[in-house]
Every structure is written in C-alpha cells, then in structure tokens.
Design an enzyme around this catalytic site. Sequence first.
Site, PDB file in Angstrom:
ATOM      1  NE  ARG A   1     -11.074  12.440   2.150  1.00  0.00           N
ATOM      2  CZ  ARG A   1     -12.104  11.570   2.017  1.00  0.00           C
ATOM      3  NH1 ARG A   1     -13.085  11.423   1.962  1.00  0.00           N
ATOM      4  NH2 ARG A   1     -11.181  10.378   1.455  1.00  0.00           N
TER       5      ARG A   1
ATOM      6  CE  LYS B   1      -4.119  -0.656   2.396  1.00  0.00           C
ATOM      7  NZ  LYS B   1      -4.990  -0.812   3.907  1.00  0.00           N
TER       8      LYS B   1
HETATM    9  P1  ADP Z   1      -8.015   4.371   0.497  1.00  0.00           P
HETATM   10  O1  ADP Z   1      -7.073   5.506   1.192  1.00  0.00           O
HETATM   11  O2  ADP Z   1      -7.349   4.349  -1.019  1.00  0.00           O
HETATM   12  O3  ADP Z   1      -9.373   4.301   0.466  1.00  0.00           O
HETATM   13  P2  ADP Z   1      -7.900   1.921   2.345  1.00  0.00           P
HETATM   14  O4  ADP Z   1      -6.667   1.785   2.929  1.00  0.00           O
HETATM   15  O5  ADP Z   1      -8.936   2.805   3.027  1.00  0.00           O
HETATM   16  O6  ADP Z   1      -7.260   2.808   0.842  1.00  0.00           O
HETATM   17  O7  ADP Z   1      -8.479   1.001   1.661  1.00  0.00           O
HETATM   18  C1  ADP Z   1      -9.535   1.028   0.804  1.00  0.00           C
HETATM   19  C2  ADP Z   1     -10.081  -0.589   0.505  1.00  0.00           C
HETATM   20  O8  ADP Z   1      -9.270  -1.422   0.011  1.00  0.00           O
HETATM   21  C3  ADP Z   1     -10.955  -1.061   1.794  1.00  0.00           C
HETATM   22  O9  ADP Z   1     -12.072  -0.582   1.970  1.00  0.00           O
HETATM   23  C4  ADP Z   1     -10.929  -2.483   1.524  1.00  0.00           C
HETATM   24  O10 ADP Z   1     -11.910  -2.905   0.686  1.00  0.00           O
HETATM   25  C5  ADP Z   1      -9.679  -2.621   0.775  1.00  0.00           C
HETATM   26  N1  ADP Z   1      -8.475  -3.052   1.608  1.00  0.00           N
HETATM   27  C6  ADP Z   1      -7.506  -2.145   2.382  1.00  0.00           C
HETATM   28  N2  ADP Z   1      -6.866  -2.826   2.990  1.00  0.00           N
HETATM   29  C7  ADP Z   1      -7.020  -4.142   2.794  1.00  0.00           C
HETATM   30  C8  ADP Z   1      -6.724  -5.476   3.733  1.00  0.00           C
HETATM   31  N3  ADP Z   1      -5.414  -5.241   4.536  1.00  0.00           N
HETATM   32  N4  ADP Z   1      -7.296  -6.578   3.427  1.00  0.00           N
HETATM   33  C9  ADP Z   1      -8.261  -6.596   2.458  1.00  0.00           C
HETATM   34  N5  ADP Z   1      -8.849  -5.630   1.855  1.00  0.00           N
HETATM   35  C10 ADP Z   1      -8.089  -4.381   2.039  1.00  0.00           C
END
Ligand code: ADP
Length: 452
Positions: free
Chosen positions: A292, A158
């Site tokens: 936000r 990520k």
């Molecule tokens: P962004 O900041 O781009 O929104 P997030 O970290 O909030 O990214 O993650 C967005 C989506 O990606 C989550 O709602 C979930 O569906 C998926 N996701 C993120 N991290 C994980 C994880 N560790 N395992 C499974 N799905 C994940």
Amino acid sequence: MQNKILIANRGEIALRIIRACKELGIGCVAVYAKGDENSLHVKFADEAVCIGPAPAAESYLNMNNLISAAVASGCNAIHPGYGFLAENDKFATIVERCNLKFIGPGSEVMARLGNKSEARKLAKDLGIPVVEGSDGPVEDAESAATIAARIGYPVLIKAVSGGGGKGISIIKSEEELFRLFELTRHEAEVNFGNSQVYIEKYIENPRHIEVQVIADAYGNTVHLGERDCSVQRRNQKIIEESPSPFVGDDLRAKLGDSAVKLARAVGYQSAGTVEFLVDGEGNYYFIETNARIQVEHPVTEAVTGIDLVKEQIRIAYRSELSFRQKEIKMSGHALECRLNAEDPNLNFRPSPGLIRNVVLPGGPGVRLDTHIYNNYEVPPHYDSLLAKVITFAPTRKETIRKMRVALEQMIIDGVKTNIELLYLIMHNTNFVRGVYDTGFLREFLETIKGDY
Ligand code: ADP
C-alpha cells in the site's frame, strides 16, 4: 466511462488522494462516518457518501457499505489509502469481483505478501537474507521452544497477519515463551482474525530501513531508494527520513536489488514497500512488505520529485510508469515528523477533542499534510495522527534546522500533542549526528523523564 475513484479512508491521506485525483482530472468520491461530516475530505471531494456510524467497524471497515457507495456513485476504482482496509485481501477480492479496480497490487499478491511468514519464506527462497527464525507458522509452544533454543533468546513471536507494530511479543526465556505463546496467539486471533504466529530472532537495536518500490502492468519495476524509520515508539514509526544517514551506496544498491527482486517475483504492480532491519555491521534482513502507500511516502517524493500517489493511480488505470530506474535521481534530504493528538506525559494517551486554533508553518522546503483546521473536532474513534510535517533541503543538517523552525511555528491549541517531544528530538546530539536505531526513542524518553 469517466474514471472516478472512491476514497475508502479519512484524514490526511484522504486529502492527499483527493489532490492527486484533481491534478489528474479524475473524479473523486469521499466516504465518511457520522460525526465526520465536517472533515475536510468530505468538503474537498467532488461528492461524499455517508457509510455508517462513527465506530470504524461500522463505517470505514464496513465492506458492504463501501462497495455500495462506490457502485451507487458510479466509481470504477477504490483507493484504500493506508490503515483500515488497505491490506485486506478479502476486501480487494470483493472489489475486483464487483468489476472495480482496487488501487493496489491485486488481491492475490496482497494475500501472499500479507501473510508475513509466507513473505519471509518467499524472500528466503529468492536468496534475500531474512532474520533467523521458524520456517513457517508455529502451532504450539513446544515447537516454538525448540526453535528458540536453536536460535537463542531473545526471540519474537509475531502474528502472521500482524501490522501497525502490533502482534509482536518479545520473549526472553523459555519460561516466558510457555507463558506467553497461547496468549499471543489469542491476541492475534482477536486483533487480526488469524491466530497463526511465527518466530524470529530478536535483533538488538537494529535500524528499520525500508525501500519504496513501484511497478506497472508492463514489467517495469523500480525502486526509489530507502527511508530510515528507526525512530519508533512501541514498534510504531514517529520520524522518518530519506536517505538514511546509515546507508551508503553499496548497501543502498543491495537493498534496492533485493526489494525489486521480491516485487518482480510476485508480479507486484502499484506502489509498495519492502522493509528490512539493518544491524550495526550493516547486515540486512528482510522483515515484511507493505502492499500500500505508506504514511511516510512524502520523504521519498521529496528526494525523487516523483508523485507516488499519482503514479499509483495512473498504474491502476494501466498507464506505463513514467520513468525508468536509470532516470531516478535522488537529491537532497527529507525528514518527516508525525504529529499526534496524544499526551506524552500520560504515556501517550490519545487526546481527542476540539482544536480551537491552528497555525501551520510554511516556507520553502516545508510540506504539511494535514486535515486539521480551526474548530476541528478530533474524533476519539480513529488513529491520532493530526499532521505530517515534512522538510526538505540540500543537506541533512539544513533539513533538521528547517524542521526545528517549522515545529516552532506550528500551533495547535485545544488538544495535547507530541510537538514538543519532536522538537526536543530535533536537538538531540545523537539524532543530529544520525547515530540512532530502534532503541533510540525508549532511551531518549528515559533521559528526559521528569524534565518533560
Ligand atoms: P508491523 O507489520 O506491525 O509494522 P514489523 O514486522 O514491520 O511489524 O515490525 C515493526 C517493528 O518491530 C520494526 O520496525 C522493528 O522496530 C521491530 N522488529 C520487528 N522484527 C524485529 C526483529 N526480528 N528484531 C528486532 N526488532 C524487530
């Protein structure tokens, strides 16, 4: 000096903020890119300033032009909405240095929380469960492989500064990790101006459950319950609801406490969201915060009766929160569908163009947040959100029925939209039963393939 806010955004959220300003008796100035001059936010604001050519990089993301517009029009605050510069701490810093209020938690808090890896560390130090993963950014593929071997594949790489569902790569094997590590870093650099990445264990089909928090400058920090945002396409939310059909009182209290603890620890002020993943057993893991107002804030407004944008503005002007935690009473159920100008038959390709005719639904418990109107031209330069349909009723079942009727009575001629897909989801047995997770939409699209 009279309070006056520059709204550094466009579309439905700019209209939402204009309404809040007007209800509060605060002046509001819209900004627009060339080509956007016929947009409703330009017409409905008290004043409007052109900030550059159509591409967002030259207008809605152009910090110099936004600051100049704010100063020249005599504003003393900037509301960033969501997207564009809403979570850009550099912009918030410049705004503050120009003696303007940035309507958000302040540049330092934004910088801290905006770094997803650091926010993770902060949560862990506070004893809030986080998904297993790296203890900070990972510099090379070898270190990433060591961590992945420890926690087990699949893992996610990520981007530390990622957002909007972008900057996340799923990695199923060591071979894939070595192949994609540098590529993901490169993409992170190109998209977010920061190549740093971290590793997280991939949780199989979790639910995305987030908690709305709001805090003032006087130490009042409260949470307003959760939103379930598990109906997602490529990690981007499409349908949101509150309360979550999966969350009982116990889990709600734990999520709320964790969210408030985190917000307090950084001295958070303003409205913000703390996001969690919840697995099938009800274990929850912090993933990130959004400093936000969120697209999906109306579902929380519906079940709490609190106007989040007005509170956010009042807090920025140093008013106290107008309620305390024990006064928050959640009642009923709310659902939001995001209507996008996109073609589900062509892999959701954006579908800009002229909207010839619009009919919007209404009635009790139906809220429409939209900037479209007859003969509105959807520009190709920005995101494809056309409208948010929010329904609200005493029970989840009634809320779904209301949404079905609202979608039936919504007509948008001229561009392709996902209305029909949303309508089908409102009739899917698992959705109706409240049994769904982040894998729901992918599976649903497979089952209706060809029949759509
Ligand atoms: P962004 O900041 O781009 O929104 P997030 O970290 O909030 O990214 O993650 C967005 C989506 O990606 C989550 O709602 C979930 O569906 C998926 N996701 C993120 N991290 C994980 C994880 N560790 N395992 C499974 N799905 C994940």
